[in-house]
Design a protein around this motif. Sequence first.
Motif, short mmCIF file in Angstrom:
data_model
loop_
_atom_site.label_atom_id
_atom_site.label_comp_id
_atom_site.label_asym_id
_atom_site.label_seq_id
_atom_site.Cartn_x
_atom_site.Cartn_y
_atom_site.Cartn_z
N ALA A 86 0.82 -1.21 0.00
CA ALA A 86 0.00 0.00 0.00
C ALA A 86 0.86 1.26 0.00
O ALA A 86 0.58 2.21 -0.75
CB ALA A 86 -0.94 0.00 1.20
N THR A 87 1.91 1.28 0.82
CA THR A 87 2.75 2.49 0.87
C THR A 87 3.61 2.60 -0.38
O THR A 87 3.86 3.71 -0.85
CB THR A 87 3.63 2.52 2.14
OG1 THR A 87 4.40 1.31 2.23
CG2 THR A 87 2.78 2.69 3.39
N LEU A 88 4.02 1.47 -0.94
CA LEU A 88 4.77 1.53 -2.20
C LEU A 88 3.87 2.04 -3.32
O LEU A 88 4.32 2.82 -4.17
CB LEU A 88 5.36 0.17 -2.55
CG LEU A 88 6.23 0.15 -3.81
CD1 LEU A 88 7.41 1.12 -3.66
CD2 LEU A 88 6.72 -1.25 -4.11
N GLU A 93 2.62 6.27 -7.11
CA GLU A 93 1.69 7.25 -7.68
C GLU A 93 2.27 8.66 -7.57
O GLU A 93 2.17 9.46 -8.51
CB GLU A 93 0.33 7.17 -6.98
CG GLU A 93 -0.66 8.23 -7.37
CD GLU A 93 -0.91 8.33 -8.88
OE1 GLU A 93 -1.19 9.45 -9.36
OE2 GLU A 93 -0.80 7.31 -9.60
N ALA A 94 2.88 8.99 -6.45
CA ALA A 94 3.49 10.32 -6.28
C ALA A 94 4.62 10.51 -7.29
O ALA A 94 4.74 11.57 -7.92
CB ALA A 94 4.00 10.49 -4.85
N LEU A 119 7.92 8.93 4.20
CA LEU A 119 7.70 8.78 5.65
C LEU A 119 6.69 7.68 5.94
O LEU A 119 6.88 6.89 6.86
CB LEU A 119 7.24 10.11 6.25
CG LEU A 119 8.29 11.22 6.30
CD1 LEU A 119 7.66 12.52 6.78
CD2 LEU A 119 9.48 10.84 7.16
N ALA A 120 5.63 7.60 5.15
CA ALA A 120 4.62 6.56 5.36
C ALA A 120 5.21 5.17 5.10
O ALA A 120 4.88 4.21 5.81
CB ALA A 120 3.42 6.80 4.46
#
Length: 191
Positions: A86-88, A93-94, A119-120
């Motif tokens: 999920a964080t990847l 996306e960013a 950070l996430a």
Amino acid sequence: MERFGVSRTVLREALRTLTSKGLIGSRPKVGTRVRPKSAWNLLDADVLDWYSRVAPPLQFAIKLQEMREMIEPYAAALAAANHEDATLAMLTEAHRAMVEAQNVDEWVRADLRFHLGVLAACSNELLIPLGTLIERTLEGQLRLNAKRAEVYNASLAEHTAVFDAIVARDETAARRAMADLLGVTRGRIEG
């Protein structure tokens, strides 16, 4: 109360809020006084935002940069070691939004999401609120840096190096790439 047309209750609540943020102190027979800056809670998002608006801009930018240099390279290494699907996906996306940005505003929004995503991706619940804390002031710094560069996305290669190292789970490369990216940022601040 007369000046702002507010009730005594509103005034008391405002004073209580300013006291909790370390900005003022109130004592019987002394009254209410502004506390020295060293007593202010600059790790409060409101206080940090207010302070960033009145502090000397270059001095504040350097202080924020120093904090970022202490935290973000290590955060990138943690993100490489600990990111989850999920964080990847959020970081991916960013980064994609940075690659596709067509103007300064799109770039800055994507750049901010990228740094918050790092950070996430650390999977350290104590670092995630740090991003939320500095989000407003970091956005201002990112915008200024994008405008100081020859082109707004001049640091895309450095961001891509951070992203690639995190994806590859290469902690050392992620730490080094983030330090290099922040070195470019410092150069623009001081330049």
